[in-house]
Write an enzyme that holds these catalytic residues in place. Structure first.
Site, mmCIF file in Angstrom:
data_model
loop_
_atom_site.group_PDB
_atom_site.id
_atom_site.type_symbol
_atom_site.label_atom_id
_atom_site.label_comp_id
_atom_site.label_asym_id
_atom_site.label_seq_id
_atom_site.Cartn_x
_atom_site.Cartn_y
_atom_site.Cartn_z
ATOM 1 N N ASP A 94 -17.291 17.217 -44.429
ATOM 2 C CA ASP A 94 -16.176 16.576 -43.529
ATOM 3 C C ASP A 94 -16.350 15.205 -43.032
ATOM 4 O O ASP A 94 -17.033 15.128 -42.259
ATOM 5 C CB ASP A 94 -16.140 17.780 -42.516
ATOM 6 C CG ASP A 94 -14.823 17.222 -41.370
ATOM 7 O OD1 ASP A 94 -13.933 16.534 -41.951
ATOM 8 O OD2 ASP A 94 -14.857 17.645 -40.285
ATOM 9 N N HIS A 135 -60.186 2.930 -76.773
ATOM 10 C CA HIS A 135 -61.350 2.524 -76.920
ATOM 11 C C HIS A 135 -61.889 3.267 -78.135
ATOM 12 O O HIS A 135 -61.369 4.135 -78.893
ATOM 13 C CB HIS A 135 -62.184 3.097 -75.605
ATOM 14 C CG HIS A 135 -62.071 4.425 -75.378
ATOM 15 N ND1 HIS A 135 -61.228 4.951 -74.382
ATOM 16 C CD2 HIS A 135 -62.504 5.954 -76.113
ATOM 17 C CE1 HIS A 135 -60.942 6.496 -74.529
ATOM 18 N NE2 HIS A 135 -62.129 6.830 -75.368
ATOM 19 N N ASP A 143 -53.793 9.775 -76.443
ATOM 20 C CA ASP A 143 -54.946 9.892 -75.413
ATOM 21 C C ASP A 143 -54.929 8.870 -74.435
ATOM 22 O O ASP A 143 -54.706 7.562 -75.000
ATOM 23 C CB ASP A 143 -56.462 9.865 -75.878
ATOM 24 C CG ASP A 143 -57.855 10.007 -74.929
ATOM 25 O OD1 ASP A 143 -57.539 11.089 -74.244
ATOM 26 O OD2 ASP A 143 -58.376 9.161 -74.790
ATOM 27 N N GLU A 196 -50.632 11.919 -73.132
ATOM 28 C CA GLU A 196 -51.474 12.275 -71.997
ATOM 29 C C GLU A 196 -50.975 11.458 -70.759
ATOM 30 O O GLU A 196 -51.509 10.435 -70.685
ATOM 31 C CB GLU A 196 -52.840 12.028 -72.416
ATOM 32 C CG GLU A 196 -53.688 12.780 -71.118
ATOM 33 C CD GLU A 196 -55.177 12.326 -71.344
ATOM 34 O OE1 GLU A 196 -55.894 12.728 -70.342
ATOM 35 O OE2 GLU A 196 -55.614 11.593 -72.092
#
Length: 606
Positions: A31, A242, A326, A355
């Site tokens: 409303d 890495h 990874d 991941e």
């Protein structure tokens, strides 16, 4: 009163993320004198304010969006707004929380084969050893007995170097393919297989060679082919953030000849790494010096991974079904996109799983909003938010977090991604499932104490019950269940390497194994668990009921881990797929009970 619900097609004509340049309609009921749709583009910060038109009892607006991430709420033009409420529907407030709208590129597709399947994760060294006459490398230890406790204490220098091996190999996995298949497995996700110094192999020594302790490249190709004959695809672990310090590229210890960034300042690999004081001080992953970080902006390194005859091309061409990336948060956008392009160029149907430990649809990593599911990066992610919510519910009865997490993922992800999420309950990075459900506060324990903390008797029975509830949710909610090898037969273990023990062949917990196989069979037999819709029917502390349905069937999952008896009413007759018991019109759920109910007209499904 419901003002707005993003999971109801009346209020939002398309549930979840939407394809770019498709019209979507928003409706608000209430409303109110007037309502304005307010939406902000996350990347450009451009805000649009679109007055809504009152049509057939609701304020309505229809719009199209370019791909991107958007935030929206509804302005009632009186100092109040409709924003996101705690039960995941709209509430009237003076300080609204935004709803999220994810919009993906129209060309974006996720491989169909992943949904409806089952992922089995294997830590290769600890699964099964076929070749008993292995030659161990320099500085490594081969356990004499399968199943001994992995070395977990630091060495004389105070470091844990993960140099102990049990001899699991490719042929061992091939030998056990019938067992793996018996679980309903469609994907084997392997932790790293490339040549490396450590047993976990996240310290890559040479991307272009498989680790000789696992076998030859021919053995690996045989695994791919034999698995394919069983209807199983192999997904590899791509570790590109890495390398290892003992690697072809860094070569800190001189085991790879005269080249390498550490020992040769003129090495072709020197620019792949960032030295602050050459050669002894360099950037590494989380300060772990055995894992020197690669320069993800180095074009030569990117080309080595993603270019012609690169790492991605080589193994994808061998026939792997995809890659798990990874720590994908630490790979810049351009690198992830290059990986996707390289994978899809070889096999458009290969899957790319990231991941990510948070909501991947709106993740900010290192100050950058990620665009994983807008079309050029990932197909799926490891579903840690759902894991955490399930374990929280099972151990505390808190259903609010579980309910909210499920609804949030339905709202935020593209449906094809939602159906392909990697729904895990433990991995090589977490406590094993039984140990996580033990009730033991492992944060107060030393690893010596963890080794001795093995559940048995009543404590084991309690943990197994919780495991059954957790896996029932894992196998019936949206996404693809992922089993960490050995969880299905009751392996235990807290922190690594104790969660990376040897599979105890011949000493399986048959109760747990039978349970997993039953859940897998139910998933296989009912298409609702592949890509069916989800509707929450009831949730209260310790009680959770939801429905999965499609055009073929309708299945109700009911869980009561409260201390109260709960009654359910329904029209007609239902069968509990867990027990084969049949019920008419109503059913009583005493404390610590659960059921998977299918209505009478679907009984014939086998």
């Amino acid at each position: 009163m419901t003002y707005f619900n993003p999971l109801d097609k009346f209020y939002k004509s398309q549930i979840g993320a939407i394809k770019s340049q498709t019209k979507i309609t928003f409706r608000v009921k209430g409303d109110f004198d007037s309502v304005v749709f307010v939406c902000r583009n996350d990347e450009t910060n451009v805000v649009i304010r679109q007055p809504m038109t009152f049509i057939d009892g609701a304020f309505t607006v229809s719009l199209e969006f370019e791909h991107g991430l958007y935030w929206y709420y509804f302005d009632l033009c009186n100092g109040e707004f409709i924003g996101l409420g705690g039960d995941y529907s709209g509430i009237v407030t003076s300080n609204p929380e935004n709803f999220q709208l994810s919009v993906f590129e129209s060309e974006y597709q996720v491989p169909e084969w992943l949904k409806g399947g089952l992922i089995y994760q294997i830590f290769p060294d600890r699964f099964f050893s076929y070749d008993k006459n292995k030659t161990i490398g320099e500085g490594k230890i081969l356990h004499e007995k399968w199943g001994e406790t992995p070395i977990y204490r630091p060495n004389e220098k105070g470091k844990i170097i993960n140099n102990d091996f049990f001899g699991g190999d490719f042929k061992g996995i091939i030998e056990k393919l019938p067992y793996i298949k018996s679980l309903g497995t469609t994907v084997i996700y392997l932790n790293p297989i490339f040549k490396a110094y450590s047993n976990h192999r996240y310290d890559t020594g040479n991307y272009m060679e498989v680790d000789p302790l696992l076998g030859t490249e021919e053995d690996f190709k045989l695994l791919i082919n034999k698995a394919s004959d069983c209807g199983i695809k192999i997904v590899l672990d791509g570790v590109f953030n890495h390398t290892g310090d003992d690697s072809l590229y860094f070569n800190k210890y001189g085991r790879y000849g005269d080249d390498g960034a550490f020992c040769n300042p003129n090495s072709k690999y020197r620019s792949w790494f960032k030295f602050t004081d050459y050669p002894n001080t360099y950037e590494s992953w989380w300060g772990i010096t055995t894992l020197p970080a690669t320069d993800k902006n180095n074009l030569e390194y990117i080309d080595y991974i993603t270019g012609k005859n690169g790492v991605i091309e080589k193994y994808t061409a061998l026939g792997v079904g995809g890659w798990r990336l990874d720590v994908v948060d630490e790979l810049p956008e351009h690198f992830v996109r290059a990986i996707r392009k390289a994978v899809k160029n070889v096999n458009p149907d290969a899957v790319i799983i990231g991941e990510v430990w948070e909501d991947a649809s709106n993740k900010i990593a290192y100050g950058v909003r990620r665009k994983y599911f807008q079309g050029k990066e990932l197909d799926s992610v490891m579903n840690y938010p759902l894991k955490n919510a399930i374990l929280d519910f099972v151990t505390t009865g808190n259903v609010k977090t579980l309910s909210h997490t499920i609804k949030e993922q339905i709202d935020h992800y593209p449906k094809m991604v939602l159906d392909s999420l990697m729904n895990l309950l433990s991995t090589h990075d977490t406590f094993r499932l039984l140990s996580a459900l033990s009730g033991v506060d492992a944060t107060l324990m030393t690893k010596d104490e963890m080794v001795k903390c093995i559940l048995d008797g009543v404590d084991l029975e309690k943990a197994i019950f919780k495991l059954k509830v957790a896996t029932l949710l894992q196998f019936t909610l949206c996404g693809v269940p992922s089993i960490y090898y050995g969880d299905e037969i009751g392996m235990q273990g807290f922190k690594d390497p104790l969660n990376r023990g040897c599979f105890p062949w011949g000493n399986e917990n048959q109760e747990i194994l039978s349970w997993y196989k039953l859940l897998s069979s139910i998933r296989t037999n009912y298409s609702v668990f592949s890509d069916g819709e989800f509707v929450e029917e009831y949730s209260s502390n310790g009680v959770f009921a939801f429905k999965r349905f499609d055009k073929n069937a309708e299945v109700m999952i009911f869980i009561n881990i409260s201390d109260k008896t709960v009654y359910a009413e329904f029209n007609g007759t239902v069968k509990d797929l867990l027990t084969e018991n049949v019920y008419s019109n109503n059913m009583e759920f005493s404390p610590n009970t659960f059921a998977v109910l299918v209505c009478e007209k679907y009984f014939e499904i086998s």
